[in-house]
Design a protein around this motif. Sequence first.
Motif, PDB file in Angstrom:
ATOM      1  N   GLY A  52      54.388 -30.846  70.185  1.00 56.71           N
ATOM      2  CA  GLY A  52      54.700 -31.202  68.804  1.00 56.71           C
ATOM      3  C   GLY A  52      55.941 -32.062  68.660  1.00 56.71           C
ATOM      4  N   GLN A  53      56.746 -32.147  69.722  1.00 54.26           N
ATOM      5  CA  GLN A  53      57.998 -32.885  69.591  1.00 54.26           C
ATOM      6  C   GLN A  53      58.024 -34.163  70.427  1.00 54.26           C
ATOM      7  OE1 GLN A  53      60.419 -29.493  70.272  1.00 54.26           O
ATOM      8  NE2 GLN A  53      59.971 -28.880  68.164  1.00 54.26           N
ATOM      9  N   ARG A  54      56.861 -34.588  70.885  1.00 49.07           N
ATOM     10  CA  ARG A  54      56.811 -35.792  71.709  1.00 49.07           C
ATOM     11  C   ARG A  54      56.607 -37.051  70.894  1.00 49.07           C
ATOM     12  NH1 ARG A  54      53.744 -34.514  77.394  1.00 49.07           N
ATOM     13  NH2 ARG A  54      55.002 -32.705  77.943  1.00 49.07           N
ATOM     14  N   GLY A  55      56.381 -36.873  69.599  1.00 49.12           N
ATOM     15  CA  GLY A  55      56.139 -38.049  68.766  1.00 49.12           C
ATOM     16  C   GLY A  55      54.778 -38.666  69.014  1.00 49.12           C
ATOM     17  N   LYS A 102      51.765 -38.684  60.417  1.00 45.49           N
ATOM     18  CA  LYS A 102      52.995 -38.266  61.113  1.00 45.49           C
ATOM     19  C   LYS A 102      53.788 -39.458  61.627  1.00 45.49           C
ATOM     20  CE  LYS A 102      50.725 -35.373  63.811  1.00 45.49           C
ATOM     21  NZ  LYS A 102      50.476 -34.404  64.877  1.00 45.49           N
ATOM     22  N   ASN A 134      57.171 -30.153  60.084  1.00 44.13           N
ATOM     23  CA  ASN A 134      58.347 -30.965  60.391  1.00 44.13           C
ATOM     24  C   ASN A 134      59.338 -31.003  59.238  1.00 44.13           C
ATOM     25  OD1 ASN A 134      57.436 -31.587  62.964  1.00 44.13           O
ATOM     26  ND2 ASN A 134      56.282 -33.362  62.267  1.00 44.13           N
ATOM     27  N   ILE A 154      59.280 -31.226  77.167  1.00 49.41           N
ATOM     28  CA  ILE A 154      59.213 -31.309  75.711  1.00 49.41           C
ATOM     29  C   ILE A 154      57.853 -30.817  75.208  1.00 49.41           C
ATOM     30  CG2 ILE A 154      59.319 -32.888  73.737  1.00 49.41           C
ATOM     31  CD1 ILE A 154      61.284 -34.563  75.348  1.00 49.41           C
ATOM     32  N   ASN A 194      53.162 -29.526  65.658  1.00 50.96           N
ATOM     33  CA  ASN A 194      54.475 -28.871  65.729  1.00 50.96           C
ATOM     34  C   ASN A 194      54.512 -27.534  64.988  1.00 50.96           C
ATOM     35  OD1 ASN A 194      57.023 -28.761  66.719  1.00 50.96           O
ATOM     36  ND2 ASN A 194      57.948 -30.016  65.116  1.00 50.96           N
ATOM     37  N   SER A 217      54.807 -23.593  64.533  1.00 50.18           N
ATOM     38  CA  SER A 217      55.398 -22.485  65.279  1.00 50.18           C
ATOM     39  C   SER A 217      54.319 -21.449  65.578  1.00 50.18           C
ATOM     40  CB  SER A 217      56.505 -21.838  64.454  1.00 50.18           C
ATOM     41  OG  SER A 217      55.949 -21.314  63.269  1.00 50.18           O
TER      42      SER A 217
END
Lengths: 350, 293
Positions: free
Chosen positions: A73-76, A150, A103, A70, B197, B199
């Motif tokens: 940025g998508q690991r929380g 976040k 996001n 993962i 996150n 891009s």
Amino acid sequence: MASIEFRKVTKSFGDSTVIKDLDLTIADGEFTVLVGPSGCGKTTLLRMIAGLDPQTSGAVLIDGKDVTQIAPGQRGVAMVFQNYAIYPTMSVRENIEFGLKNNKVSKEERTELVESISATVGLSEYLDRKPSTLSGGQRQRVALARAMVKKPSVFLMDEPLSNLDAKLRIQMRIELIELHKKLGTTFVYVTHDQVEAMSMADTIVLMNKGVIQQEASPDLIYREPNNRFTAQFVGVPPMNVAPLGTDGAHFGFRPESAVLTRTPSDAWFRYKGVITTREMLGSETIYQVKNEQFTFMIKCYEDLFTVDEHVYVGVPVEKIMLFGADENRIPREDPRAADYLERLRRQGDE
Amino acid sequence: MNNTTRWDTLRPYVMILPAMLAILCFVIYPVFYLLKLSFYRYNLLNKAKSKFIGLDNYKQLFSKDEFYVALNNTLIYTVTVVLLTIVIALLLALLINRKKTRFNAFLQAGIFTPHIISIVSIALVWMLLMEPNFGILNYVLKTFGLPTSKWLQSSSTSMLSVILVSVWHNVGYYALILLAALQSVPPTIYEAAALDNASRFKTFYKITLPMISPQLFFVLIIMTIGSFKVFDTVRIMTGGGPNNSTSTLVYHIYEYRSNNLGYASATGIILMVIIAILTFVYFRVLANKVHYQ
């Protein structure tokens, strides 16, 4: 909220292996501090959680899920960097909402979040400023706000206070403790400063050379160190340790465990020495007491002695810790302990 | 006491005096002399016969088709060279910056090499390469079954050929400047962006570009000024031809250097004004988009 687990994790940079087969579980909602001297692998661990430097082998689990594949940025997770890593080209507001924009959070929600978070950290008046016009402490808050906004399940902090001056650092320490209480999320905090670790942590993970030395509450780490490294890393000044003169064993005691007297005492461990330095720190005074054999730091809560004075140092038996040749602590129940203690007692008679 | 204070006020002026003298002699004076010349019909053989004719040189200039052709050519040349060079230089810099490999080190040295070779040699070599019948370029094109080009010998492709050589000559130097800029961006910012996150495109557009904007801006201005004054490649490779298709402003000035010095000076003044205006516009339009640390 999430727990973090390392399973048989190994990390190599080129030919050098920094961490080998490490297992560690960081409990959900706890303030865990990874502490150790520089180069011990604590930052490497943190960056593995973030996914910035993925592990060479083994698995990192967040909330029970293997996150190896993962993207960061998508690991929380959110991270506060040592040098803050604020985007210098963006205003404070843009800095805080950059992650939200990526996001795909709606504009109204974004504005609301930014306003409320910036009020929490006291940045409301600075939202349209560029980071270069802010002070170190304010930048630190921007970095915090950027992470908080976040709503991550894990907060990672890499020596976030080391660039602040001493006073501000103590203030931010308290704010971080309060922040953790309020958010209740998992905090993983990296530092080389044991004072920071002791003051903030629920659990301290003490590392040296890529190996976990001890994993316990600050209380336990201080009172019941597993080994010599832990004993000598924690505490200001650290534990006094000297060779016992047999089997490569060592004994040690905390600076505040000793008693200084002008007349000989019948304490278990005792020696006569001369005070070579005196550090008056306000509520306490630290003396360095030297003789031919020992040089120990002694902490007293009364400032009764002067430099060059001859004094007697005495340590009661229950305050003495023993360490074996392998540097591990020898518990009192160990058959060797009684013998070593007796040796130490006789030493004082000579 | 009085003496020291007077010396204190004088000292800075005395210290910049040598530099100021040089600037006065070699910059300010020639510019004003150029301006003066542009108002004269100047006689090179007999200075006494030179005549003040006011704005006649400028009137003549603005009524001449040749001038507009040269101006148009210069604009096309500048826009194309600046855009192509910046885009290619940026791409090369990004490529080299991605990883520290042997190949990239070689590439870095390789693309810079043209910059240390004399432009005269480069122009001559490219003329050989571009020769329509025996040149390597057409040979390669033919081998791959692609249509060949007349390169420098046709008015439709000559400008493009000159542009090609200029871009090839410049691109390594500017790639190096941009590479240095890229390397000065702290890596933690990219890590923060990854955790946010972002891009790849967004990271480039919102972080990389603003971070290297001072260098991009510098390259843009320096290249625009340099391209407007292009001369050497044109002089050697085409001589402004064929059919004035590569005649640029400076080459236009050069052509009139001996038979009408006043006219050439007037063109020089116009060139200077155009560059000044362009630079001013750049600063007005772009300065607030450039981020200085």
